[in-house]
Design a protein around this motif. Structure first.
Motif, PDB file in Angstrom:
ATOM      1  N   UNK A 130     -43.224  31.796  67.947  1.00  8.97           N
ATOM      2  CA  UNK A 130     -44.346  31.717  68.873  1.00  8.97           C
ATOM      3  C   UNK A 130     -45.673  31.971  68.146  1.00  8.97           C
ATOM      4  N   UNK A 131     -46.760  31.603  68.825  1.00  3.76           N
ATOM      5  CA  UNK A 131     -48.089  31.724  68.238  1.00  3.76           C
ATOM      6  C   UNK A 131     -48.592  33.163  68.391  1.00  3.76           C
ATOM      7  N   UNK A 132     -47.866  34.085  67.796  1.00  2.00           N
ATOM      8  CA  UNK A 132     -48.205  35.510  67.901  1.00  2.00           C
ATOM      9  C   UNK A 132     -48.392  36.154  66.538  1.00  2.00           C
ATOM     10  N   UNK A 133     -48.334  35.351  65.487  1.00  3.91           N
ATOM     11  CA  UNK A 133     -48.452  35.858  64.127  1.00  3.91           C
ATOM     12  C   UNK A 133     -49.890  35.738  63.628  1.00  3.91           C
ATOM     13  N   UNK A 134     -50.312  36.683  62.808  1.00  2.55           N
ATOM     14  CA  UNK A 134     -51.584  36.585  62.113  1.00  2.55           C
ATOM     15  C   UNK A 134     -51.362  35.878  60.785  1.00  2.55           C
ATOM     16  N   UNK A 135     -52.187  34.891  60.512  1.00  3.29           N
ATOM     17  CA  UNK A 135     -52.035  34.129  59.277  1.00  3.29           C
ATOM     18  C   UNK A 135     -52.241  35.045  58.068  1.00  3.29           C
ATOM     19  N   UNK A 136     -51.346  34.924  57.081  1.00  2.00           N
ATOM     20  CA  UNK A 136     -51.452  35.708  55.864  1.00  2.00           C
ATOM     21  C   UNK A 136     -50.877  37.101  55.960  1.00  2.00           C
ATOM     22  N   UNK A 137     -50.301  37.477  57.096  1.00  2.00           N
ATOM     23  CA  UNK A 137     -49.712  38.805  57.260  1.00  2.00           C
ATOM     24  C   UNK A 137     -48.193  38.709  57.250  1.00  2.00           C
ATOM     25  N   UNK A 138     -47.535  39.632  56.565  1.00  2.00           N
ATOM     26  CA  UNK A 138     -46.079  39.612  56.477  1.00  2.00           C
ATOM     27  C   UNK A 138     -45.443  40.232  57.712  1.00  2.00           C
ATOM     28  N   UNK A 139     -44.287  39.674  58.099  1.00  2.00           N
ATOM     29  CA  UNK A 139     -43.511  40.177  59.228  1.00  2.00           C
ATOM     30  C   UNK A 139     -42.046  40.270  58.813  1.00  2.00           C
ATOM     31  N   UNK A 140     -41.301  41.072  59.540  1.00  2.00           N
ATOM     32  CA  UNK A 140     -39.858  41.164  59.342  1.00  2.00           C
ATOM     33  C   UNK A 140     -39.170  40.232  60.325  1.00  2.00           C
ATOM     34  N   UNK A 141     -38.254  39.414  59.811  1.00  2.00           N
ATOM     35  CA  UNK A 141     -37.452  38.526  60.643  1.00  2.00           C
ATOM     36  C   UNK A 141     -36.006  38.982  60.556  1.00  2.00           C
ATOM     37  N   UNK A 142     -35.436  39.314  61.712  1.00  2.00           N
ATOM     38  CA  UNK A 142     -34.077  39.851  61.757  1.00  2.00           C
ATOM     39  C   UNK A 142     -33.221  38.937  62.624  1.00  2.00           C
ATOM     40  N   UNK A 143     -32.165  38.414  62.042  1.00  2.00           N
ATOM     41  CA  UNK A 143     -31.198  37.616  62.807  1.00  2.00           C
ATOM     42  C   UNK A 143     -30.081  38.536  63.286  1.00  2.00           C
ATOM     43  N   UNK A 156     -31.564  40.328  57.340  1.00  2.00           N
ATOM     44  CA  UNK A 156     -32.971  40.679  57.189  1.00  2.00           C
ATOM     45  C   UNK A 156     -33.675  39.800  56.164  1.00  2.00           C
ATOM     46  N   UNK A 157     -34.886  39.373  56.511  1.00  2.00           N
ATOM     47  CA  UNK A 157     -35.771  38.708  55.562  1.00  2.00           C
ATOM     48  C   UNK A 157     -37.200  38.946  56.018  1.00  2.00           C
ATOM     49  N   UNK A 158     -38.174  38.461  55.238  1.00  2.00           N
ATOM     50  CA  UNK A 158     -39.576  38.554  55.618  1.00  2.00           C
ATOM     51  C   UNK A 158     -40.147  37.138  55.745  1.00  2.00           C
ATOM     52  N   UNK A 159     -41.165  36.990  56.590  1.00  2.00           N
ATOM     53  CA  UNK A 159     -41.855  35.702  56.739  1.00  2.00           C
ATOM     54  C   UNK A 159     -43.358  35.948  56.710  1.00  2.00           C
ATOM     55  N   UNK A 160     -44.075  34.924  56.282  1.00  2.00           N
ATOM     56  CA  UNK A 160     -45.532  34.968  56.279  1.00  2.00           C
ATOM     57  C   UNK A 160     -46.036  33.575  56.625  1.00  2.00           C
ATOM     58  N   UNK A 161     -46.995  33.490  57.575  1.00  2.00           N
ATOM     59  CA  UNK A 161     -47.551  32.195  57.945  1.00  2.00           C
ATOM     60  C   UNK A 161     -48.641  31.837  56.953  1.00  2.00           C
ATOM     61  N   UNK A 237     -41.527  37.357  45.899  1.00  2.00           N
ATOM     62  CA  UNK A 237     -42.925  37.550  46.298  1.00  2.00           C
ATOM     63  C   UNK A 237     -43.620  36.198  46.190  1.00  2.00           C
ATOM     64  N   UNK A 238     -44.652  35.995  47.035  1.00  2.00           N
ATOM     65  CA  UNK A 238     -45.399  34.740  46.970  1.00  2.00           C
ATOM     66  C   UNK A 238     -46.827  34.976  47.405  1.00  2.00           C
ATOM     67  N   UNK A 239     -47.759  34.315  46.722  1.00  2.00           N
ATOM     68  CA  UNK A 239     -49.187  34.394  46.988  1.00  2.00           C
ATOM     69  C   UNK A 239     -49.740  32.969  46.890  1.00  2.00           C
ATOM     70  N   UNK A 240     -51.040  32.785  47.167  1.00  2.00           N
ATOM     71  CA  UNK A 240     -51.579  31.426  47.138  1.00  2.00           C
ATOM     72  C   UNK A 240     -51.276  30.664  45.851  1.00  2.00           C
ATOM     73  N   UNK A 241     -51.414  31.325  44.695  1.00  2.00           N
ATOM     74  CA  UNK A 241     -51.163  30.648  43.426  1.00  2.00           C
ATOM     75  C   UNK A 241     -49.829  31.051  42.806  1.00  2.00           C
ATOM     76  N   UNK A 242     -49.476  32.306  42.884  1.00  2.00           N
ATOM     77  CA  UNK A 242     -48.312  32.812  42.161  1.00  2.00           C
ATOM     78  C   UNK A 242     -47.098  32.974  43.070  1.00  2.00           C
ATOM     79  N   UNK A 243     -45.940  33.086  42.439  1.00  2.00           N
ATOM     80  CA  UNK A 243     -44.693  33.354  43.168  1.00  2.00           C
ATOM     81  C   UNK A 243     -43.655  33.863  42.180  1.00  2.00           C
ATOM     82  N   UNK A 244     -42.724  34.665  42.693  1.00  2.00           N
ATOM     83  CA  UNK A 244     -41.617  35.178  41.891  1.00  2.00           C
ATOM     84  C   UNK A 244     -40.306  34.769  42.531  1.00  2.00           C
TER      85      UNK A 244
END
Length: 837
Positions: A130-143, A156-161, A237-244
């Motif tokens: 849903x449209x309840x996330x802030x762009x660029x902020x990490x959240x926990x996603x639990x199935x 458990x995982x994390x998501x970021x819009x 980890x992931x950022x605009x330019x970098x990622x691991x």
């Protein structure tokens, strides 16, 4: 004489018959009360990105602390569409739902039931957040996967819009990995040019290969290696330019005419600028699976093959028995009986199950006796068996006589396996009375393995100058739980006895470490202990002592006009960091050394490397005695079955003043000093979080340049020092008005002023961190206070590739200073930075 001989023969016959009967009874009992470890039964999950599975998730049957579950992160685009798959492995899935939570897990954003498409044993899911996330902020996603009415499994995982070019970065990493198996393709695609080959690279072993190795070494040289399965891939980890990224997969190759297999893990850190992909770091580790065959025993020792030379092992006092860890399994070898037993492994030799191969657990060998009995810990994520899907500590005992392993105690733990490992590596010890001592969440626990009791020995010890002997048998901490004080508590974990060491009137005392089981500590005059305006401490010790538990002073170091501020302990040498004090000025002196003459016992069985033509350097264990390889007995113990629970729940308060450091593969340490945490994370290209999972620092930046435009220049004058102006500016920026001049005049230091007035913020003393490390904060719109040695101060409020932006109250302006010049200026002033998050 004849009667004596007859009686002796009769005694021997009766004794042998008794042994046979006892053995038969024991074996009969084992047949009824033991069993092999059950196979894995829980489904696995993965995110599906452009048809490729990433971020594999393994199920938890217990509710975990969401803030600490940082195994992976998935960036999702503005449509917030996610695809996932549940691999059932024959297990029927009754239902699936998900929860989207804040990163600390405290706030539920949304929860939704899901329906999917069944394809064989696999359930494919596709849904939109849903449209309840802030762009660029990490959240926990639990199935939440329901297997039946009573069993629910969490993933458990994390998501970021954010659109962080995941596809492009992922394509590069997977293509690079594939090319390592073909030297020609590797060269054709230009990957060899992305390496930074130099003398730092070790080209003598396939156990560890990195970005500094040659392209030949990265492509396996002349070793014919076959990838058995496609890699599992985690975005760490992931950022605009970098990622691991971390990749894991099994391989096979020929060794000595036989086919062997190994586990391979690759780490990548990349930077993508839109037209060019840079390889910032690359590391590959290979760990050969140990083949339980008598052919592994040679005159040279026990052959482990391609693996890390730092083998985890522990031997009995006489050296006839030793336990060792190899590729996620624990073994014990008894040279007296010429027996090798696999004490514990989640891998299933009869069923090469991906779930059983997942390595998120560790071993700690606590005790090995001369008869072959072993007490050990299995801790972390439990892949299968009685505790499948749980995280915790299983305390086990192996009986050599009965050839069975029995769990004595299980301690559940609701945080990540990495945090548990960091604590247990600080302290895990069992004495001869079955008293177990563990560090968990910054508390030292005493656990009675016989009566299943538990109690806290001391809490909050991670902030108390705690030191542990290398063999974990001795423990010392400050009585008043500070970095220094008037009394040390010195504990012998073998006896459980506690003694106090007093500094003496007018003095303070500080523990520095151990040499063997002997304590090293320092004495400082209370009058000479200083704190500067920032709150940093100077603890000049005029005397260093080495003392045993009985109170005997074994060595003492003291020189007129010379003070010790710290030390390094390396084998039999103690290197002292020294200063002189004159007219309040601190002058650094060269180091001095204390040589410790007591011999540190050497192991009778030890690991060494050996060169081979076929597989380059391998590792073997040199044995105390050469075995008869043809007569080595290979044992596979069963587990003792018992009714009821042997679970002990540790209900203690967690130390809140701890900083979690994450590196290439996960948690690499827990620090009490934020500056130490930031330095360690920066060197590992990682991150620092607090107990709520909030970032306190990251190597990766969001912007190539940034400036806090809301901060303007402001002048210092006769009423306000530059330090007061900087503090006032921080408070104004945070929407409050304070009179910093009056607070400073009242004797408060900068840290105290900020901590007491910045609500809901974590204030960080970052002295010793470099300018590059603290630019994380202006990148996130947070000013950094820099205090000079003369007491003046500036604010770091921005940067670009060539410059740093400063607000200097002495000039009343905001201006740019060259990056190199700024680095030099701050270094000359001790890199005294303060930030907040």
């Amino acid at each position: 004489m004849k009667k004596t001989v007859i009686k002796g023969i009769a005694f021997v016959v009766i004794f042998v018959i008794s042994l046979v009967v006892i053995s038969m009874v024991a074996n009969q009992g084992n047949g009824d009360m033991t069993a092999p470890m059950p196979a894995a039964s829980l489904p696995t999950m993965a995110i599906v990105e452009d048809g490729q599975e990433i971020n594999q998730m393994y199920g938890y049957t217990m509710q975990m602390d969401t803030a600490d579950m940082r195994e992976s992160i998935t960036p999702i685009k503005t449509a917030r569409q996610i695809s996932a798959v549940v691999h059932g492995y024959g297990t029927e899935i009754a239902g699936v739902s998900y929860e989207l939570r804040s990163i600390d897990g405290s706030r539920l954003i949304e929860n939704t039931e899901l329906t999917g498409t069944q394809e064989g044993d696999d359930l494919y899911l596709s849904f939109r957040l849903k449209d309840l996330m802030k762009e660029g902020e990490e959240y926990s996603l639990i199935f939440l996967v329901n297997l039946d009415e009573s069993r629910q499994v969490r993933y458990y995982t994390r998501v970021i819009q954010a659109d962080y070019y995941l596809t492009e970065k992922l394509d590069f990493v997977t293509s690079f990995s594939d090319a390592t198996f073909d030297a020609e393709v590797f060269a054709e695609k230009g990957y060899a040019k992305k390496l930074e080959t130099n003398s730092d690279g070790d080209n003598s072993s396939f156990a560890h290969v990195d970005i500094h190795c040659t392209s030949s070494q990265v492509t396996w040289g002349s070793l014919d290696v076959t990838q058995i399965e496609k890699p599992q891939i985690w975005v760490k980890e992931i950022a605009p330019q970098t990622a691991s990224f971390v990749l894991s997969y099994p391989v096979s190759y020929t060794e000595g005419g036989s086919q062997v297999s190994a586990s391979v893990t690759e780490y990548y850190r990349v930077r993508y600028t839109g037209d060019t992909m840079y390889l910032l770091d690359y590391e590959r580790t290979t760990t050969q699976y140990f083949t339980e065959k008598s052919s592994r025993f040679t005159e040279s020792g026990l052959q482990l093959g391609i693996t890390d030379k730092n083998v985890v092992m522990k031997e009995s006092d006489g050296g006839n028995v030793f336990a060792f860890v190899q590729a996620g399994a624990l073994y014990v070898y008894n040279s007296a009986d010429n027996r090798l037993a696999r004490l514990h492994s989640f891998r299933d030799e009869d069923n090469d199950d991906l779930r059983a191969r997942y390595e998120n657990h560790s071993y700690e060998v606590l005790q090995v006796d001369e008869t072959g009995n072993v007490t050990f810990l299995v801790y972390g994520y439990m892949n299968r068996g009685r505790h499948e899907g749980e995280c915790g500590v299983s305390v086990c005992y192996y009986s050599s006589t009965l050839n069975v392993t029995e769990e004595m105690v299980f301690i559940p733990y609701n945080k990540s396996a990495g945090l548990l490992k960091a604590d247990l590596e600080t302290l895990s010890y069992v004495n001869g009375k079955n008293d177990l001592y563990l560090m968990v969440d910054g508390n030292i626990w005493h656990i009675g393995l016989e009566d299943k009791s538990s109690e806290i020995v001391v809490s909050g010890i991670s902030t108390a100058g705690c030191r542990v002997a290398e063999n974990d048998s001795m423990l010392v901490w400050q009585k008043d739980l500070k970095d220094y004080g008037s009394t040390l508590e010195f504990m012998n974990l073998n006896s459980g006895k506690l003694t106090e060491l007093k500094a003496g009137e007018g003095n303070f005392i500080q523990a520095l470490g151990f040499m063997g089981e002997d304590l090293i500590y320092g004495i400082a005059s209370a009058e000479q202990v200083q704190e500067d305006a920032v709150g940093n401490q100077l603890f000049p010790m005029h005397q260093i002592r080495i003392q045993d538990f009985e109170g005997n002073i074994l060595k003492s170091y003291e020189q007129a006009g010379v003070y010790v501020t710290g030390c390094r302990i390396e084998e039999n040498q103690i290197s002292l960091e020294r200063i002189s004090l004159a007219d309040g000025r601190v002058t650094e002196l060269s180091e001095d050394q204390i040589l410790y003459n007591d011999e540190i016992p050497e192991s009778k069985n030890y690991a060494e490397t050996a060169s081979t033509e076929e597989t380059e350097n391998i590792v073997r264990i040199v044995l105390n005695s050469v075995p008869d390889a043809k007569k080595v007995k290979i044992l596979t113990p069963k587990e003792v079955i018992f009714e009821g629970s042997r679970e002990i729940v540790l209900n203690g308060e967690e130390d809140q003043n701890r900083y979690y450091v994450y590196g290439q593969y996960g948690v690499i340490g827990i620090e009490k000093d934020p500056a130490a945490a930031v330095r360690r994370a920066y060197e590992a290209a990682g991150a620092v979080t607090d107990e709520a999972g909030r970032y306190l620092n990251k190597r990766d930046r969001l912007h190539s340049s940034n400036q806090i435009m809301a901060i303007d220049g402001d002048y210092a004058d006769n009423e306000r020092s530059s330090l007061a102006v900087c503090l006032d500016t921080i408070f104004q920026y945070e929407g409050m008005v304070k009179n910093s001049s009056s607070l400073l005049a009242a004797g408060q230091d900068v840290l105290t002023i900020l901590e007491e007035n910045l609500d809901n913020r974590t204030v960080l003393n970052l002295q010793g961190c470099t300018l590059d490390m603290v630019l994380y904060y202006p990148d996130r719109e947070i000013p950094v206070l820099a205090v000079m040695q003369d007491g003046s101060a500036v604010l770091v409020i921005g940067f670009n590739e060539q410059n740093v932006v400063l607000m200097d109250p002495l000039t009343g302006t905001v201006y740019k200073k060259g990056m190199n010049d700024a680095r030099s200026m701050f270094e000359e002033n001790g890199n005294r930075f303060i930030a907040y998050s």
